[in-house]
Scaffold this active site. Structure first.
Site, PDB file in Angstrom:
ATOM      1  NE  ARG A   1      10.491  -1.462  -6.027  1.00 43.24           N
ATOM      2  CZ  ARG A   1       9.713  -0.801  -5.174  1.00 43.24           C
ATOM      3  NH1 ARG A   1      10.226   0.086  -4.373  1.00 43.24           N
ATOM      4  NH2 ARG A   1       8.413  -1.033  -5.118  1.00 43.24           N
TER       5      ARG A   1
ATOM      6  N   PRO B   1       0.833  -1.204   0.000  1.00 45.06           N
ATOM      7  CG  PRO B   1      -0.554  -1.428   1.869  1.00 45.06           C
ATOM      8  CD  PRO B   1       0.672  -1.988   1.226  1.00 45.06           C
ATOM      9  CD  GLU B   2       3.030   3.278  -4.288  1.00 39.05           C
ATOM     10  OE1 GLU B   2       3.144   4.487  -4.542  1.00 39.05           O
ATOM     11  OE2 GLU B   2       3.279   2.382  -5.103  1.00 39.05           O
TER      12      GLU B   2
ATOM     13  CE  LYS C   1       5.194   3.843   1.928  1.00 43.92           C
ATOM     14  NZ  LYS C   1       5.746   2.899   0.938  1.00 43.92           N
TER      15      LYS C   1
ATOM     16  NE  ARG D   1       5.626 -11.716   2.073  1.00 40.07           N
ATOM     17  CZ  ARG D   1       6.523 -11.328   1.162  1.00 40.07           C
ATOM     18  NH1 ARG D   1       6.129 -10.654   0.104  1.00 40.07           N
ATOM     19  NH2 ARG D   1       7.787 -11.620   1.313  1.00 40.07           N
TER      20      ARG D   1
END
Ligand SMILES: [Zn+2]
Length: 283
Positions: free
Chosen positions: A269, A2-3, A53, A119
């Site tokens: 990335r 999530p950003e 965040k 996770r």
């Protein structure tokens, strides 16, 4: 992961669904997901804030429940009618708790706040406001703040030898930008992600920041991204990726010039660019 827009969407949901509620009990299903030195029972949520965040749920006793979703965290509120039996028809999450549920908060209106995290990198921490200040002290400005530019300029110019995409992903330069919105902002500003910060004018850097703010605002309006694992506080997915201009659009024509979007690698990335609109400057 999530950003900022996804976390902001969750924050807005919590503002509606959790603020004003008192915690009656906490059920910790995974020790590592919940850290506190003092009990949360009896505390009331008075505000839902966000910094970068991190979600900050302020409590009426001056403490704060800080939450970081990290890779796969979800915060979902379920009403008394929604659990045990069915679930809201527009929620992607089935019956809760499920195998990914790490913490359950019982609230005084009969709703429950579920912290799911497949996770287990995410966390909930009951902390003082001083600790919140320490945790957020090193962060760059919020891209959507009106006065973000002078601070961003000062911080990003310390990275003149860095490629601009890496600088954008650095939370100490600007808060909350991850891979999706970095690619979208750079395309919007017609800046190549591998350009060195030092090779870019202030005007170009300001355009990148403004584009980041704009794509994030659009994404929040659309309820965040469609990325896997992300859901809002009611378990729904956003629609932003349907509107992305370059992210995961490799092989498709650029909306601006028609050239084919390519996927490359920058700052370690996966990176999406229009090779015609986003040229690498010399030097
Ligand atoms: Zn183009």
């Amino acid at each position: 992961m999530p950003e900022l827009p996804e976390v902001e969407t969750v924050r807005r949901g919590l503002q509606q669904l959790a603020v004003g509620r008192t915690v009656l009990g906490v059920d910790v299903l995974n020790e590592g997901s919940f850290q506190t030195e003092s009990a949360l029972d009896g505390a009331r949520f008075v505000a839902a804030r966000r910094r970068a965040k991190m979600l900050l749920l302020d409590l009426d006793d001056g403490r704060c429940l800080a939450v970081h979703l990290k890779m796969t965290g979800q915060l979902v509120v379920r009403g008394a009618d929604d659990w045990g039996g069915g679930h809201p028809s527009d929620s992607l999450i089935g019956e809760l708790p499920d195998r990914s549920t790490r913490v359950v908060l019982d609230l005084d209106d009969g709703t429950r706040l579920f912290f799911n995290d497949q996770r287990k990198f995410g966390w909930m921490r009951v902390v003082t406001q001083e600790t919140v200040d320490e945790m957020t002290g090193g962060l760059g400005p919020e891209p959507m703040d009106d006065d973000a530019w002078p601070r961003f300029r000062e911080l990003v110019r310390r990275h003149d030898r860095t490629v601009v995409k890496a600088a954008l992903l650095d939370q100490g330069v600007v808060a909350g930008i991850g891979n999706i919105y970095a690619d979208e902002a750079l395309w919007g500003a017609r800046v190549h992600p591998a350009a060195r910060v030092g090779a870019l004018s202030d005007k170009a850097l300001r355009r990148v920041l403004e584009e980041a703010a704009e794509v994030m605002t659009t994404s929040i309006d659309l309820g965040g991204s469609t990325d896997r694992n992300y859901v809002d506080a009611e378990g729904r997915r956003g629609a932003y990726l349907d509107f992305a201009r370059v992210f995961r659009r490799e092989g498709q024509p650029c909306q601006r010039c028609g050239a084919t979007i390519v996927k490359t690698r920058v700052a370690g990335r996966g990176t999406h660019i229009c090779p015609k609109c986003q040229r690498l400057p010399r030097g």
